[in-house]
Design a protein around this motif. Structure first.
Motif, PDB file in Angstrom:
ATOM      1  N   LEU A 192       0.850  -1.205   0.000  1.00 47.79           N
ATOM      2  CA  LEU A 192       0.000   0.000   0.000  1.00 47.79           C
ATOM      3  C   LEU A 192       0.882   1.250   0.000  1.00 47.79           C
ATOM      4  O   LEU A 192       0.583   2.239  -0.680  1.00 47.79           O
ATOM      5  CB  LEU A 192      -0.936  -0.002   1.213  1.00 47.79           C
ATOM      6  N   LEU A 196       1.116   4.488  -2.604  1.00 47.22           N
ATOM      7  CA  LEU A 196       1.057   5.900  -2.208  1.00 47.22           C
ATOM      8  C   LEU A 196       2.285   6.665  -2.680  1.00 47.22           C
ATOM      9  O   LEU A 196       2.212   7.863  -2.940  1.00 47.22           O
ATOM     10  CB  LEU A 196       0.924   6.005  -0.681  1.00 47.22           C
ATOM     11  N   ASP A 197       3.414   5.975  -2.800  1.00 49.30           N
ATOM     12  CA  ASP A 197       4.654   6.639  -3.210  1.00 49.30           C
ATOM     13  C   ASP A 197       4.709   6.919  -4.705  1.00 49.30           C
ATOM     14  O   ASP A 197       5.487   7.772  -5.141  1.00 49.30           O
ATOM     15  CB  ASP A 197       5.866   5.761  -2.841  1.00 49.30           C
ATOM     16  N   ASP A 200       1.963   6.985 -10.538  1.00 50.76           N
ATOM     17  CA  ASP A 200       1.353   6.118 -11.547  1.00 50.76           C
ATOM     18  C   ASP A 200       0.597   4.948 -10.910  1.00 50.76           C
ATOM     19  O   ASP A 200       0.015   4.127 -11.624  1.00 50.76           O
ATOM     20  CB  ASP A 200       2.410   5.595 -12.529  1.00 50.76           C
ATOM     21  N   LYS A 201       0.610   4.876  -9.562  1.00 51.25           N
ATOM     22  CA  LYS A 201      -0.149   3.830  -8.865  1.00 51.25           C
ATOM     23  C   LYS A 201      -1.290   4.410  -8.018  1.00 51.25           C
ATOM     24  O   LYS A 201      -2.037   3.649  -7.391  1.00 51.25           O
ATOM     25  CB  LYS A 201       0.776   3.021  -7.939  1.00 51.25           C
ATOM     26  N   HIS A 202      -1.375   5.723  -7.987  1.00 52.83           N
ATOM     27  CA  HIS A 202      -2.419   6.329  -7.139  1.00 52.83           C
ATOM     28  C   HIS A 202      -3.813   5.843  -7.510  1.00 52.83           C
ATOM     29  O   HIS A 202      -4.677   5.686  -6.647  1.00 52.83           O
ATOM     30  CB  HIS A 202      -2.349   7.864  -7.221  1.00 52.83           C
ATOM     31  N   TRP A 203      -4.032   5.617  -8.805  1.00 50.50           N
ATOM     32  CA  TRP A 203      -5.374   5.194  -9.224  1.00 50.50           C
ATOM     33  C   TRP A 203      -5.753   3.838  -8.646  1.00 50.50           C
ATOM     34  O   TRP A 203      -6.923   3.494  -8.567  1.00 50.50           O
ATOM     35  CB  TRP A 203      -5.479   5.180 -10.749  1.00 50.50           C
ATOM     36  N   LYS A 204      -4.751   3.065  -8.227  1.00 52.23           N
ATOM     37  CA  LYS A 204      -5.046   1.761  -7.639  1.00 52.23           C
ATOM     38  C   LYS A 204      -5.344   1.851  -6.152  1.00 52.23           C
ATOM     39  O   LYS A 204      -5.728   0.860  -5.542  1.00 52.23           O
ATOM     40  CB  LYS A 204      -3.849   0.811  -7.815  1.00 52.23           C
ATOM     41  N   PHE A 205      -5.109   3.019  -5.575  1.00 52.20           N
ATOM     42  CA  PHE A 205      -5.283   3.162  -4.134  1.00 52.20           C
ATOM     43  C   PHE A 205      -6.637   3.774  -3.807  1.00 52.20           C
ATOM     44  O   PHE A 205      -7.103   4.687  -4.490  1.00 52.20           O
ATOM     45  CB  PHE A 205      -4.183   4.045  -3.546  1.00 52.20           C
TER      46      PHE A 205
ATOM     47  N   TRP B 267      -2.019   9.380 -16.245  1.00 50.96           N
ATOM     48  CA  TRP B 267      -2.448   8.709 -15.011  1.00 50.96           C
ATOM     49  C   TRP B 267      -3.375   9.636 -14.250  1.00 50.96           C
ATOM     50  O   TRP B 267      -3.058  10.810 -14.063  1.00 50.96           O
ATOM     51  CB  TRP B 267      -1.233   8.366 -14.138  1.00 50.96           C
ATOM     52  N   PHE B 272      -7.441  11.767  -3.228  1.00 52.79           N
ATOM     53  CA  PHE B 272      -7.368  11.714  -1.765  1.00 52.79           C
ATOM     54  C   PHE B 272      -6.088  12.443  -1.356  1.00 52.79           C
ATOM     55  O   PHE B 272      -5.226  12.738  -2.194  1.00 52.79           O
ATOM     56  CB  PHE B 272      -7.344  10.253  -1.290  1.00 52.79           C
ATOM     57  N   ARG B 278      -0.819   8.228   4.031  1.00 49.20           N
ATOM     58  CA  ARG B 278       0.452   7.668   4.498  1.00 49.20           C
ATOM     59  C   ARG B 278       0.462   7.573   6.024  1.00 49.20           C
ATOM     60  O   ARG B 278       0.924   6.589   6.584  1.00 49.20           O
ATOM     61  CB  ARG B 278       1.617   8.574   4.063  1.00 49.20           C
ATOM     62  N   LEU B 281      -1.793   4.792   7.117  1.00 44.00           N
ATOM     63  CA  LEU B 281      -1.162   3.493   6.838  1.00 44.00           C
ATOM     64  C   LEU B 281      -0.113   3.177   7.906  1.00 44.00           C
ATOM     65  O   LEU B 281      -0.041   2.056   8.420  1.00 44.00           O
ATOM     66  CB  LEU B 281      -0.519   3.505   5.446  1.00 44.00           C
TER      67      LEU B 281
END
Lengths: 284, 284
Positions: A192, A196-197, A200-205, B267, B272, B278, B281
């Motif tokens: 997770l 957040l880091d 390009d992965k924010h959309w998955k969070f 992307w 949020f 963070r 988490l």
């Protein structure tokens, strides 16, 4: 010959949920049946991909001759455990025309008006296909139990309804491979955090992922009960250690390969006179 | 840097069906825009596969943020022209969860009770997906015309209905890529012969394939008319020379890449507060 390490035992019996199974005794870091390291696993995965694709083509070919058999892979897991990676890296090896993918999210208003299996039934794979359920009817005894979205007696009813439903599918020619990808709570925190880091992965969070994480122990308990109540000889559950993504992918691929190999698929024979068609073709 | 030959011109305008197009002037052996040989083509195809997969992931990501766009690849061709190879070797590069494959065969009794577009509508891709039609609503102006399965005035009506239908899809965010794979009659004889020679290919052969082959010229005429009547600026047809399978695959991949690149996908930003999540988490 490759000198890479390969399976030293069929993982199927090692991963299968039997009487007395305890989820809290499964080590998410383990690699049952596979003594090699990541590089060995990736090589085995590539070799398996070609076999999986070839076997599914035979399954499809058989269906054109009236064979009703099909395979259904059910994927369940806590968030970030790698369901998506199984779909892209394992199922992705199969010809798209042989795959029926269905992702199940929170039920819509229309879906809630029906029995919980209604939307599932509509997404079953056709003859010759490999169906993939990314989440499934098990959500109805997992999140729905943890979150009390349904009364206890309804949850209780569902375990039996699921077993009956799956029995019917198996009797009609479906091989069901049910997989829970099992990660540790620490591993989930890392994954997770990675989402957040990386922009390009924010959309998955989704902030809701952390809400669910806060209920980790309740989910583990709900999984334990679901696994106990619905792992049957005809449709067993497999709990796949998934802290190492390469192992989880390789293990699920192996379960699918074994399911397809057990079908003893052959190319359907010609239902026409080959010599006569050759003559017609030559004249055309 | 690779010294392999690559595209020397964008094939999109070279393959597009414009005013005055004549199918009988297209050379099925040609490789428009690509001066290389098979080995160059295969290398370009492998490189393109990774890009196609990455672009589709962005399309899917965008859809999770409310973007309604999607892509629909329509494949039409004479038997053996290579539709299946496009699906496995081009579309196969994309994550299965981003693909909606639909193969259209002779309509069922239920389908015949509805307008010809009814069954098509039900198989349209969702937002973020790459839809693939293996045959399509164009069968209703191809085999149905050649075989007189519908009266001439109904066939006539359908060209306009198709244009209106596709206009509506485009207006709602669908990029439509319509491809006719074009092989020669001699090439088809070889490929059908190969299916007859190989027991593992018999399941792909149907004596009816030769019946259709005997109507080759009628089909070419029906394609000519359909291409003329339904290639529009918003949903153009592409006629792809397909005697060389590697070229056809590479060209269709390139058309899809271009369609996706034209969307300028990015992307989606986080909806949020990243810092807050963070913190949550870390505490979980």
């Amino acid at each position: 010959m490759s000198r890479r390490k390969a399976w030293n035992a069929d993982p199927e019996p090692l991963l299968r949920v039997e009487e007395g199974f305890r989820l809290d005794r499964v080590d998410p870091d383990a690699t049952p049946g596979f003594p090699g390291r990541k590089i060995d696993g990736l090589e085995a995965l590539a070799a398996g991909a070609a076999r999986l694709s070839a076997l599914q083509e035979r399954l499809h070919a058989s269906s054109t001759a009236g064979d009703e058999r099909r395979v259904l892979l059910v994927l369940q897991a806590m968030d970030t455990a790698g369901k998506g990676g199984i779909v892209s890296h394992v199922v992705g090896a199969v010809d798209p025309n042989g795959v029926h993918y269905a992702g199940f999210k929170a039920p819509t208003a229309e879906e809630r008006e029906h029995d919980f299996l209604w939307r599932i039934e509509r997404e079953l794979p056709g003859a010759g296909q490999l169906g993939v359920f990314d989440r499934s009817h098990y959500e109805d005894v997992l999140i729905q139990r943890v979150r009390s979205f349904a009364p206890p007696e309804e949850i209780e009813r569902r375990y039996g309804a699921i077993v009956d439903f799956e029995d019917r599918l198996v009797a009609a020619g479906t091989t069901i491979v049910k997989v829970m990808l099992h990660i540790s709570k620490d591993e989930q925190r890392e994954r997770l955090g990675d989402r957040l880091d990386r922009p390009d992965k924010h959309w998955k969070f989704n902030p809701g992922d952390i809400d669910e994480r806060l209920l980790w122990d309740d989910y583990q308990e709900a999984y334990q009960i679901a696994l106990e109540r619905t792992s049957t000889p005809q449709a067993p559950w497999y709990v796949v250690p998934a802290n190492r993504k390469w192992y989880a992918r390789l293990a699920v691929q192996q379960l699918l390969l074994r399911a397809l190999e057990d079908m003893q698929l052959t190319w359907p024979p010609a239902d026409f006179d080959v010599a006569e068609q050759r003559r017609r073709l030559a004249e055309s």
